[in-house]
Design an enzyme around this catalytic site. Sequence first.
Site, PDB file in Angstrom:
ATOM      1  N   SER A 154       0.827  -1.190   0.000  1.00 24.49           N
ATOM      2  CA  SER A 154       0.000   0.000   0.000  1.00 24.49           C
ATOM      3  C   SER A 154       0.876   1.261   0.000  1.00 24.49           C
ATOM      4  O   SER A 154       1.763   1.386  -0.846  1.00 24.49           O
ATOM      5  CB  SER A 154      -0.921  -0.052   1.218  1.00 24.49           C
ATOM      6  N   ASP A 358      -8.470  -6.531  -4.722  1.00 28.24           N
ATOM      7  CA  ASP A 358      -8.343  -5.261  -4.001  1.00 28.24           C
ATOM      8  C   ASP A 358      -9.062  -4.157  -4.770  1.00 28.24           C
ATOM      9  O   ASP A 358      -9.094  -4.174  -6.001  1.00 28.24           O
ATOM     10  CB  ASP A 358      -6.857  -4.914  -3.870  1.00 28.24           C
ATOM     11  N   HIS A 415      -6.133  -6.943  -0.674  1.00 29.52           N
ATOM     12  CA  HIS A 415      -5.082  -5.956  -0.457  1.00 29.52           C
ATOM     13  C   HIS A 415      -3.804  -6.564   0.134  1.00 29.52           C
ATOM     14  O   HIS A 415      -2.704  -6.165  -0.223  1.00 29.52           O
ATOM     15  CB  HIS A 415      -5.645  -4.887   0.473  1.00 29.52           C
TER      16      HIS A 415
END
Length: 436
Positions: A154, A358, A415
């Site tokens: 991320s 995601d 994710h």
Amino acid sequence: MLFYTLSITILLWACANAQFGDFKQNFGYVNVREGAHMFYWLFYTTASVTEYTERPLIVWLQGGPGGSSTGVGNFEILGPLDLSLQERNYTWIKNFNVLFVDNPVGTGFSYVEDNKYLTKSNDEIALDFVELMKGFYESNPEFEGVELYIYGQSYGGKMAVDMGIRMREAEDTGSIKSNLRGIAMGNSWIHPVDATLTWGPLLLAAGLVDQEGYEDIQASAREAERLFNEGFFWNSTMQWAATQQVVLRRTTRVDFYNILTKMEVNLPDNLSAYEIARDSMIRDMPYTSRRQALNLNTLMNTRVKQALRIPERVIWGSQSNQVFDTLRTDFMKPVTESIEKLLNETDIILTKYNGNLDLICDTPGQILWVDRLKWPGAEGYRNAPRRPIWENDQLEGYYKSFGNFRFFWINVAGHSVPRDNPAGTNAFLRDMTSFG
Ligand SMILES: *[C@@H]1O[C@H](CO)[C@@H](O)[C@H](O)[C@H]1NC(C)=O
Ligand SMILES: *[C@@H]1O[C@H](CO)[C@@H](O)[C@H](O)[C@H]1NC(C)=O
Ligand SMILES: *[C@@H]1O[C@H](CO)[C@@H](O)[C@H](O)[C@H]1NC(C)=O
Ligand SMILES: *[C@@H]1O[C@H](CO)[C@@H](O)[C@H](O)[C@H]1NC(C)=O
């Protein structure tokens, strides 16, 4: 000179027999700047080797900005123990020495003495990281020269890219004895505008919104893009958060971290769009695990804090919101130029891996910036074959590679790919490091 000496001074305390759990570990603080203290937690590999240093060192970075690697990454994604303190069968320490870093300063157990010491840009974060690593090597000199890989999830992926540039600079001038070989960007916040603009198309294709919902989302996303293009970076961040609200409304609360999971209905209703978006970025995990977040907070601030003898006044996670707020004008800025610089000027391997379920850092958004990259291998990458990833007779995804750049599409993963699909994860770990 005095400042330099101070900056590499390490706050050591009697951690000789302090540890949490049964795994061999080392941890400590490095004063990266005046008033700024960064915490790291190393787990030595459990592979059957004569010396730990026969295996690479992998730095794991959580996102946010403000998400804690020692908490979320360690207990919820890939460390030796899970949140119930049971052994994790696919933990990365089976093959690697893993270094969790609470980064930027103010995150997790890292702390600043005053908010004025928080970082305002990705480059400041990168410079702090170099100081952290200098301090790490000073107290763990056996890792000097050991192959080093930085894995960022991320926002961690965005930070890892500029860290790569600053680390390589420091290696070239001889001020650090690291051996940086690769950087991995896991479901990463590399080009925020691309990500925001592709939420709508992905949701439409997946059947989670209709045409009207799609138009609504796109109108909001394009406003975030316009504000960004006109240089209103903070306003663009606010508009990005507002776009999340449109998505939540139009999909009846799809989970941004895995489009197949349902979000709990009880979002706090007294928070602004910005606060909700900030919370979920710092959390860096599906909303279904909101209750786990409370457990993690308790675990870190009680048993872990006591076991590691963290100073009493340091509260894990208490400065995270300020970390995020201080970076809010940097938040929407891409790091694609830094990626080009690494590809153009270094031999560092860059791996982009992405869980296909995601939404926040969706795969279509990554493909946009990858296809625009200007580097000598761009044409070669475009023409490279896309191959399946087979692990134990299961199709876990696809990959494409050329020169020092690789893209791994990972199936059945949202994710947090290492946690959602450990088998698929092995494919890119092995490709990069030759272990796993
Ligand atoms: C780990 O445990 C899970 C369930 O407990 C199991 O499904 C999985 O196959 C195991 N993975 C490995 C690599 O042993
Ligand atoms: C940006 O946000 C500020 C504060 O909310 C506001 O006063 C300003 O008008 C906004 N600028 C633009 C171009 O939207
Ligand atoms: C929102 O409400 C909760 C209780 O429901 C409270 O603890 C929290 O402080 C409130 N937050 C804000 C920003 O008002
Ligand atoms: C990288 O190299 C390409 C040429 O292959 C060039 O067009 C691009 O501007 C370079 N990017 C950077 C950031 O140096």
